[in-house]
Write a protein that holds these residues in place. Structure first.
Motif, PDB file in Angstrom:
ATOM      1  N   UNK A   1       0.832  -1.205   0.000  1.00 18.72           N
ATOM      2  CA  UNK A   1       0.000   0.000   0.000  1.00 18.72           C
ATOM      3  C   UNK A   1       0.863   1.250   0.000  1.00 18.72           C
ATOM      4  N   UNK A   2       0.688   2.081  -1.022  1.00 13.57           N
ATOM      5  CA  UNK A   2       1.296   3.410  -1.046  1.00 13.57           C
ATOM      6  C   UNK A   2       0.257   4.406  -0.548  1.00 13.57           C
TER       7      UNK A   2
ATOM      8  N   UNK B   1       6.696  -1.056   7.497  1.00 11.57           N
ATOM      9  CA  UNK B   1       6.441   0.307   7.031  1.00 11.57           C
ATOM     10  C   UNK B   1       7.724   0.903   6.476  1.00 11.57           C
ATOM     11  N   UNK B   2       7.662   1.344   5.224  1.00  8.98           N
ATOM     12  CA  UNK B   2       8.764   2.083   4.612  1.00  8.98           C
ATOM     13  C   UNK B   2       8.343   3.539   4.477  1.00  8.98           C
TER      14      UNK B   2
ATOM     15  N   UNK C   1       4.836  -6.688  -8.689  1.00 10.36           N
ATOM     16  CA  UNK C   1       4.521  -6.396  -7.296  1.00 10.36           C
ATOM     17  C   UNK C   1       3.046  -6.014  -7.172  1.00 10.36           C
ATOM     18  N   UNK C   2       2.418  -6.479  -6.121  1.00  8.32           N
ATOM     19  CA  UNK C   2       1.012  -6.130  -5.872  1.00  8.32           C
ATOM     20  C   UNK C   2       0.968  -4.787  -5.150  1.00  8.32           C
ATOM     21  N   UNK C   3       0.985  -3.720  -5.933  1.00  8.05           N
ATOM     22  CA  UNK C   3       0.988  -2.383  -5.350  1.00  8.05           C
ATOM     23  C   UNK C   3      -0.329  -1.685  -5.671  1.00  8.05           C
ATOM     24  N   UNK C   4      -0.774  -0.847  -4.762  1.00 13.23           N
ATOM     25  CA  UNK C   4      -1.932  -0.005  -5.039  1.00 13.23           C
ATOM     26  C   UNK C   4      -1.787   1.304  -4.297  1.00 13.23           C
TER      27      UNK C   4
ATOM     28  N   UNK D   1      -5.072  -4.826   5.175  1.00 13.85           N
ATOM     29  CA  UNK D   1      -4.108  -5.760   5.760  1.00 13.85           C
ATOM     30  C   UNK D   1      -2.850  -5.889   4.885  1.00 13.85           C
ATOM     31  N   UNK D   2      -2.227  -4.774   4.547  1.00 12.14           N
ATOM     32  CA  UNK D   2      -1.053  -4.846   3.667  1.00 12.14           C
ATOM     33  C   UNK D   2       0.143  -5.486   4.356  1.00 12.14           C
ATOM     34  N   UNK D   3       0.955  -6.148   3.569  1.00 11.32           N
ATOM     35  CA  UNK D   3       2.220  -6.653   4.106  1.00 11.32           C
ATOM     36  C   UNK D   3       3.216  -5.519   4.289  1.00 11.32           C
ATOM     37  N   UNK D   4       3.092  -4.510   3.417  1.00  6.52           N
ATOM     38  CA  UNK D   4       4.014  -3.381   3.457  1.00  6.52           C
ATOM     39  C   UNK D   4       3.245  -2.093   3.194  1.00  6.52           C
TER      40      UNK D   4
END
Length: 223
Positions: A52-53, A141-142, A72-75, A99-102
């Protein structure tokens, strides 16, 4: 913050300042954008355990996000003009349910522009991290470092200090990562490169996003 003194010679100006301040701090100003995310989720929900961004308009305007991180599964849940406090306020609606992994977070630039101190920025960042740890204990978290931009060059020292405080805090938590994109957007003179930004001198252009992609991509390989 020092109290504004009422000047009978310009009551409308003083009233306007109070109204503008109240509006700038009210997270409900983003209600329509958040409702739009909920509407989209009802028919096309993002996958759980994805990347998740979330953040301000620098992310909202990143329309090629999915293409820029293939495989990558990004949204994207960026909402323009947001501050760190807004990400906290809407956490239960546009972070926790996925429930994001990142989580990849970009906030802070608008905080500084709204005259928040670096200390206030780090306090709000800590509050966001606390919600992640409490509600999503397995999620990493990045944080993308706050960028300097041509139109906000006068704020660069506060940006540097906020980044330093956040970097130091992140260094003490193994579930947090600091992505230092700040230097990648600078020219030889140490200032934001104008050719990496749109004509508004605030948001990255395609060339700017390509640089951000190159900085961020290695961190996503951990996920």
């Amino acid at each position: 913050m020092a109290a504004l003194r009422f000047n009978p010679a310009c009551p409308l100006l003083v009233l306007s300042l109070f109204v503008q301040t109240a509006l700038a701090q009210d997270p409900k100003r983003f209600a329509k954008e958040i409702d739009a995310f909920a509407t989209a989720d009802a028919t096309n929900a993002p996958p759980k355990h994805a990347i998740l961004f979330i953040g301000s308009s620098t992310l909202r305007k990143w329309t090629t996000l999915a293409q820029d991180f293939p495989g990558k599964k990004v949204f994207n849940r960026g909402f323009g003009g947001s501050q760190m406090s807004d990400a906290i306020y809407y956490f239960d609606r546009i972070v926790a349910p996925y429930q994001p992994d990142l989580i990849v977070l970009y906030e802070g630039a608008n905080d500084i522009d709204d005259h928040k101190t670096p200390e206030q920025v780090i306090d709000h960042f800590k509050a966001f991290v606390a919600k992640v740890h409490e509600q999503l204990p397995e999620t990493r978290l990045d944080f993308i470092s706050i960028l300097t931009t041509p139109v906000r060059a006068a704020e660069v020292e506060k940006v540097k200090e906020a980044n330093r405080l956040i970097r130091d805090f992140i260094a003490r938590d193994e579930k947090l990562t600091f992505i230092d994109a700040f230097p990648a957007m600078l020219g030889p003179d140490g200032k934001a490169k104008a050719d990496l930004f749109l004509s508004d001198r605030l948001h990255p252009n395609a060339k700017g996003y390509a640089i951000l992609q190159s900085v961020i991509a290695p961190y996503l390989e951990k996920n």
